[in-house]
Every structure is written in C-alpha cells, then in structure tokens.
Write an enzyme that holds these catalytic residues in place. Structure first.
Site, PDB file in Angstrom:
ATOM      1  N   LEU A   1      -7.518  17.749  -6.520  1.00 39.21           N
ATOM      2  CA  LEU A   1      -8.714  17.444  -7.305  1.00 39.21           C
ATOM      3  C   LEU A   1      -9.301  18.721  -7.879  1.00 39.21           C
ATOM      4  O   LEU A   1      -9.434  19.728  -7.177  1.00 39.21           O
ATOM      5  CB  LEU A   1      -9.753  16.734  -6.427  1.00 39.21           C
ATOM      6  CG  LEU A   1      -9.276  15.454  -5.730  1.00 39.21           C
ATOM      7  CD1 LEU A   1     -10.402  14.868  -4.882  1.00 39.21           C
ATOM      8  CD2 LEU A   1      -8.770  14.441  -6.743  1.00 39.21           C
ATOM      9  N   CYS A   2      -9.644  18.653  -9.139  1.00 39.63           N
ATOM     10  CA  CYS A   2     -10.252  19.794  -9.816  1.00 39.63           C
ATOM     11  C   CYS A   2     -11.763  19.748  -9.614  1.00 39.63           C
ATOM     12  O   CYS A   2     -12.473  18.993 -10.279  1.00 39.63           O
ATOM     13  CB  CYS A   2      -9.912  19.765 -11.301  1.00 39.63           C
ATOM     14  SG  CYS A   2     -10.664  21.118 -12.239  1.00 39.63           S
ATOM     15  N   LEU A   3     -12.235  20.551  -8.673  1.00 40.67           N
ATOM     16  CA  LEU A   3     -13.657  20.639  -8.365  1.00 40.67           C
ATOM     17  C   LEU A   3     -14.064  22.106  -8.340  1.00 40.67           C
ATOM     18  O   LEU A   3     -13.221  22.988  -8.138  1.00 40.67           O
ATOM     19  CB  LEU A   3     -13.950  19.979  -7.015  1.00 40.67           C
ATOM     20  CG  LEU A   3     -13.478  18.526  -6.861  1.00 40.67           C
ATOM     21  CD1 LEU A   3     -13.596  18.075  -5.417  1.00 40.67           C
ATOM     22  CD2 LEU A   3     -14.267  17.610  -7.785  1.00 40.67           C
TER      23      LEU A   3
ATOM     24  N   THR B   1     -12.859  14.411 -14.034  1.00 45.06           N
ATOM     25  CA  THR B   1     -12.168  15.655 -13.702  1.00 45.06           C
ATOM     26  C   THR B   1     -10.681  15.394 -13.527  1.00 45.06           C
ATOM     27  O   THR B   1     -10.248  14.235 -13.431  1.00 45.06           O
ATOM     28  CB  THR B   1     -12.739  16.268 -12.413  1.00 45.06           C
ATOM     29  OG1 THR B   1     -12.218  17.587 -12.238  1.00 45.06           O
ATOM     30  CG2 THR B   1     -12.380  15.424 -11.196  1.00 45.06           C
TER      31      THR B   1
END
Length: 227
Positions: A86-88, A121
């Site tokens: 996940l792009c966080l 995202t």
C-alpha cells in the site's frame, strides 16, 4: 535479518503495545522473524467495515526505524487490494517522508484512519459502501477458512470466529421466515374476504328478505281468516 538496533526497537514497541494497546487493533511479530508483524483491525463502528476483522502484515526493513515498513492487507475489504503493498505516507513507498520517531502504533493508527477515508492510493480499490459491508460480514469466515497465516498468528481468535459465524447464520435463518410470513395481503384478497362486498352475500341477503316477506304474508292471512 534484523539489526541489533531494529530488534531492540521492535521488542520495545511490542511490549509497549501489550501495555497500551491501540484501539481496534491487535499486532504482534512472528515468533521466527521479528521483522514480520501481523495485525488485526476490527472494523470501526458507524463505517462500512463495522464488525469486520482485517488481517494484514507490516514487513520492517533490517535497519528500522530509519526506514519504513511495507504494509499489506490480506483479508478482502473492498478498500485495498489483497496481498499488495500500500502506498501510504508512512509506508516503504515514501522513505523520504518517513520519520524515525514514528512507531508501530503510529503506523496502525494511520492505517485505520486511511482505511476509513475515501482517499485513493496505489494498492487501493474503489467499491460501493454496500460491497464493503458485504466483505465485512465475510471477514471472519475468510480468516479461518482461507487464510492459513491467520490460524498461525491468531489461534486465540479461531473459536470466537466460529461462534460468531454460527450466531450470524442462526440470526439470518430467523429473519428469513419472518420476512416470508409478513408478506402483505393484496387488495384483491381483502375484497374476497369481505362478505358484505361479495355478490354471493348479496344474493343470500335477498333470499332472506323474500323468506321474511313470505312468512309475514302467511301470518297476515292466518289472522285474517280467524277474524
């Protein structure tokens, strides 16, 4: 393999989480690898995830806390792709924005917050609220039937999940018959059951009147003959 610094830091954070757990979250490292953490997020109330049980992983780099972890969710949620990084802002997608003072608890709080938002995202998916609620209802079944790692990491939840699944099935079985028996009567059926609105009842009423008139005339003749 974790560096001495990473091992010491992660053990310290694990003990801190045991003492002061994050609301709606449980997290712990794998026994064979302290860099591999597993978390359970309980779906927050008043959200499409309410009642859900979401299992995922945090994979820390050997030089943590100087670099952030990779974050994944294993349980289908309708919010994130499964088993996908996940792009966080606090994940390994953004090492430059990472702050070494952030901890596992910081990451978990941020993940819950992001999950309940509508922000898009990489690794996220877009589904309807009803779809996410459907996923939430199936999370416990998925975790004990289709998620072997869950059984290893959270054996204490297996029996509870089975009980909750059985209870939900029983409640659903009770609701369905009630819905069937509560079908409203149609207007045509109502008219059939109203005796004074039917043609048959009107005919019966006419015959009753005729009989009464006949007896009245017969009595009149009888008394007239006597006089």
């Amino acid at each position: 393999m974790a560096s001495k610094g990473a091992y010491k830091r992660l053990m310290k954070e694990y003990l801190a989480l045991q003492k002061n757990p994050v609301e709606l979250v449980d997290a712990k490292p794998a026994t064979e690898n302290i860099l591999e953490w597993h978390y359970i997020i309980t779906g927050p109330p008043d959200t499409p995830y309410e009642g859900g049980q979401y299992h995922g992983t945090l994979i820390f780099p050997p030089d943590y806390p100087f670099k952030p972890p990779a974050i994944r969710m294993i349980t289908p949620s309708g919010r994130f792709q499964t088993n996908t990084r996940l792009c966080l802002s606090f994940s390994d997608f953004h090492p430059k924005s990472w702050n070494p003072s952030w901890m596992v608890s910081t990451i978990l709080v941020g993940l819950v917050s992001f999950m309940t938002s509508d922000e898009i995202t990489t690794g996220g998916i877009v589904t309807s609220e009803s779809t996410r609620r459907t996923y939430a209802k199936d999370t416990k079944r998925f975790n004990i039937m289709d998620n072997p790692k869950f059984l290893i990491m959270f054996p204490e939840l297996i029996d509870k999940n089975r009980e909750d699944i059985a209870k939900a099935a029983a409640e659903a079985a009770l609701i369905e018959p009630q819905q069937i028996h509560s079908t409203p009567v149609s207007s045509n059926e109502c008219k059939k059951n109203e005796p004074f609105n039917s043609k048959q009842s009107w005919v019966k009423s006419r015959w009753s009147i005729a009989v009464l008139v006949f007896f009245a005339l017969a009595l009149a003749r009888f008394f007239g003959a006597d006089s």
